[in-house]
Design an enzyme around this catalytic site. Sequence first.
Site, PDB file in Angstrom:
ATOM      1  N   HIS A  78     -40.815  27.200  20.345  1.00 37.28           N
ATOM      2  CA  HIS A  78     -41.178  27.266  21.767  1.00 37.28           C
ATOM      3  C   HIS A  78     -39.940  27.555  22.610  1.00 37.28           C
ATOM      4  O   HIS A  78     -38.858  27.038  22.322  1.00 37.28           O
ATOM      5  CB  HIS A  78     -41.858  25.960  22.215  1.00 37.28           C
ATOM      6  CG  HIS A  78     -42.488  26.113  23.551  1.00 37.28           C
ATOM      7  ND1 HIS A  78     -41.761  26.011  24.718  1.00 37.28           N
ATOM      8  CD2 HIS A  78     -43.748  26.417  23.914  1.00 37.28           C
ATOM      9  CE1 HIS A  78     -42.574  26.245  25.745  1.00 37.28           C
ATOM     10  NE2 HIS A  78     -43.789  26.483  25.281  1.00 37.28           N
ATOM     11  N   GLY A  88     -45.001  28.353  32.803  1.00 32.91           N
ATOM     12  CA  GLY A  88     -44.905  27.314  33.818  1.00 32.91           C
ATOM     13  C   GLY A  88     -44.516  27.839  35.191  1.00 32.91           C
ATOM     14  O   GLY A  88     -44.180  27.066  36.085  1.00 32.91           O
ATOM     15  N   LYS A 120     -46.760  19.358  25.925  1.00 32.32           N
ATOM     16  CA  LYS A 120     -45.332  19.145  26.237  1.00 32.32           C
ATOM     17  C   LYS A 120     -45.045  17.643  26.423  1.00 32.32           C
ATOM     18  O   LYS A 120     -45.657  16.814  25.769  1.00 32.32           O
ATOM     19  CB  LYS A 120     -44.934  19.977  27.454  1.00 32.32           C
ATOM     20  CG  LYS A 120     -45.361  21.443  27.287  1.00 32.32           C
ATOM     21  CD  LYS A 120     -44.805  22.379  28.312  1.00 32.32           C
ATOM     22  CE  LYS A 120     -45.319  23.790  28.038  1.00 32.32           C
ATOM     23  NZ  LYS A 120     -44.745  24.807  28.888  1.00 32.32           N
ATOM     24  N   SER A 168     -48.796  30.706  31.692  1.00 33.41           N
ATOM     25  CA  SER A 168     -49.629  30.574  32.885  1.00 33.41           C
ATOM     26  C   SER A 168     -51.056  31.097  32.709  1.00 33.41           C
ATOM     27  O   SER A 168     -51.624  31.691  33.633  1.00 33.41           O
ATOM     28  CB  SER A 168     -48.957  31.242  34.091  1.00 33.41           C
ATOM     29  OG  SER A 168     -47.702  30.620  34.361  1.00 33.41           O
ATOM     30  N   ASN A 176     -50.696  23.014  24.598  1.00 32.07           N
ATOM     31  CA  ASN A 176     -49.375  22.416  24.376  1.00 32.07           C
ATOM     32  C   ASN A 176     -49.121  21.450  25.524  1.00 32.07           C
ATOM     33  O   ASN A 176     -48.847  21.870  26.647  1.00 32.07           O
ATOM     34  CB  ASN A 176     -48.317  23.528  24.354  1.00 32.07           C
ATOM     35  CG  ASN A 176     -46.908  22.982  24.273  1.00 32.07           C
ATOM     36  OD1 ASN A 176     -46.706  21.783  24.018  1.00 32.07           O
ATOM     37  ND2 ASN A 176     -45.930  23.847  24.492  1.00 32.07           N
ATOM     38  N   GLU A 230     -38.921  26.428  25.291  1.00 37.56           N
ATOM     39  CA  GLU A 230     -38.225  25.242  25.821  1.00 37.56           C
ATOM     40  C   GLU A 230     -37.337  24.615  24.743  1.00 37.56           C
ATOM     41  O   GLU A 230     -36.270  24.087  25.044  1.00 37.56           O
ATOM     42  CB  GLU A 230     -39.250  24.238  26.370  1.00 37.56           C
ATOM     43  CG  GLU A 230     -39.822  24.734  27.698  1.00 37.56           C
ATOM     44  CD  GLU A 230     -41.278  24.377  27.950  1.00 37.56           C
ATOM     45  OE1 GLU A 230     -41.789  23.426  27.334  1.00 37.56           O
ATOM     46  OE2 GLU A 230     -41.924  25.082  28.762  1.00 37.56           O
ATOM     47  N   GLU A 274     -44.975  34.504  24.124  1.00 37.36           N
ATOM     48  CA  GLU A 274     -44.884  33.811  25.404  1.00 37.36           C
ATOM     49  C   GLU A 274     -43.676  34.334  26.182  1.00 37.36           C
ATOM     50  O   GLU A 274     -42.550  33.862  25.970  1.00 37.36           O
ATOM     51  CB  GLU A 274     -44.711  32.302  25.181  1.00 37.36           C
ATOM     52  CG  GLU A 274     -45.856  31.670  24.431  1.00 37.36           C
ATOM     53  CD  GLU A 274     -45.946  30.177  24.706  1.00 37.36           C
ATOM     54  OE1 GLU A 274     -46.963  29.763  25.280  1.00 37.36           O
ATOM     55  OE2 GLU A 274     -44.986  29.446  24.397  1.00 37.36           O
TER      56      GLU A 274
HETATM   57  P1  PGA Z   1     -47.895  27.292  30.772  1.00 36.47           P
HETATM   58  O1  PGA Z   1     -47.135  26.983  29.383  1.00 36.47           O
HETATM   59  O2  PGA Z   1     -49.327  27.619  30.406  1.00 36.47           O
HETATM   60  O3  PGA Z   1     -47.755  26.046  31.573  1.00 36.47           O
HETATM   61  O4  PGA Z   1     -47.211  28.474  31.378  1.00 36.47           O
HETATM   62  C1  PGA Z   1     -47.399  27.744  28.231  1.00 36.47           C
HETATM   63  C2  PGA Z   1     -46.515  27.264  27.111  1.00 36.47           C
HETATM   64  O5  PGA Z   1     -45.366  26.870  27.373  1.00 36.47           O
HETATM   65  O6  PGA Z   1     -46.929  27.245  25.930  1.00 36.47           O
END
Ligand code: PGA
Length: 249
Positions: free
Chosen positions: A94, A172, A11, A212, A9, A96, A166
């Site tokens: 997601h 992140g 983003k 992560s 992803n 976010e 997640e």
């Molecule tokens: P990250 O993001 O691997 O940077 O923690 C995962 C995601 O948001 O799908």
Amino acid sequence: MRSKIVAGNWKMNKTLAETEALLTELSAKLPDTQAEVMVAPTYINLTAAVRHLASSSIEVIAQNMHFAESGAYTGEISADMLLSVGIDTAIIGHSERRAYFGETDEILAKKVVTALEKNMRVMFCFGEELEDRKSGNHFSVVESQLKNALFSLDASSWSKIILAYEPVWAIGTGETASPEQAQEMHAFIRKTITEAYDTGIANKVSILYGGSVKPANAVEIFSKPDVDGGLIGGAALVADDFVAIIKAI
Ligand code: PGA
């Protein structure tokens, strides 16, 4: 056998030139794998990515889509628009999107229905916040996210669903759920689906872990029996890291 999946992803990262450079490097370094490998660049670069990967096994998917068929929704993208450029899978839910763009379970349920009506695949994301885990509510939060967005679907729709657990506190942040925490939640998710539907569906749906995931922890996380792959954010932006994670599966 469930499909193994590693999805990146991206983003809101990578310009057109950077997208093409990363895809070139990924294609060149892609290891032999049984897993499905997917990347989700930003909308504006999806067409270029599909063209760039025309002769590659890497699949291009969308980070989001709108629930409406078409119309006055400034800034939004429809299922038909995605399909028209060769995208048949969308990430929906997601954290976010939920946190910064006000996407509720109700909105997400509508998006899922629209995607399925269009015969698209849905990569549905969900997961608890840190406070939920601290207060021991993480199982009930996850259960209600699944129930509100997915459990009204008929059984046949589940062949088009991929789940991505997640935990918000791990996205992140550099903080990862331990492999045991991931396995515990993935097993719980399968049990919840068994109760709502049956073991056939529960055992067939791929459940990815996201939050992560890095080359250093991927092998351990992917070794858990109910973890069928990963949704990768930051580490998907660096070809060597993403390739190492694909190798880990
Ligand atoms: P990250 O993001 O691997 O940077 O923690 C995962 C995601 O948001 O799908």
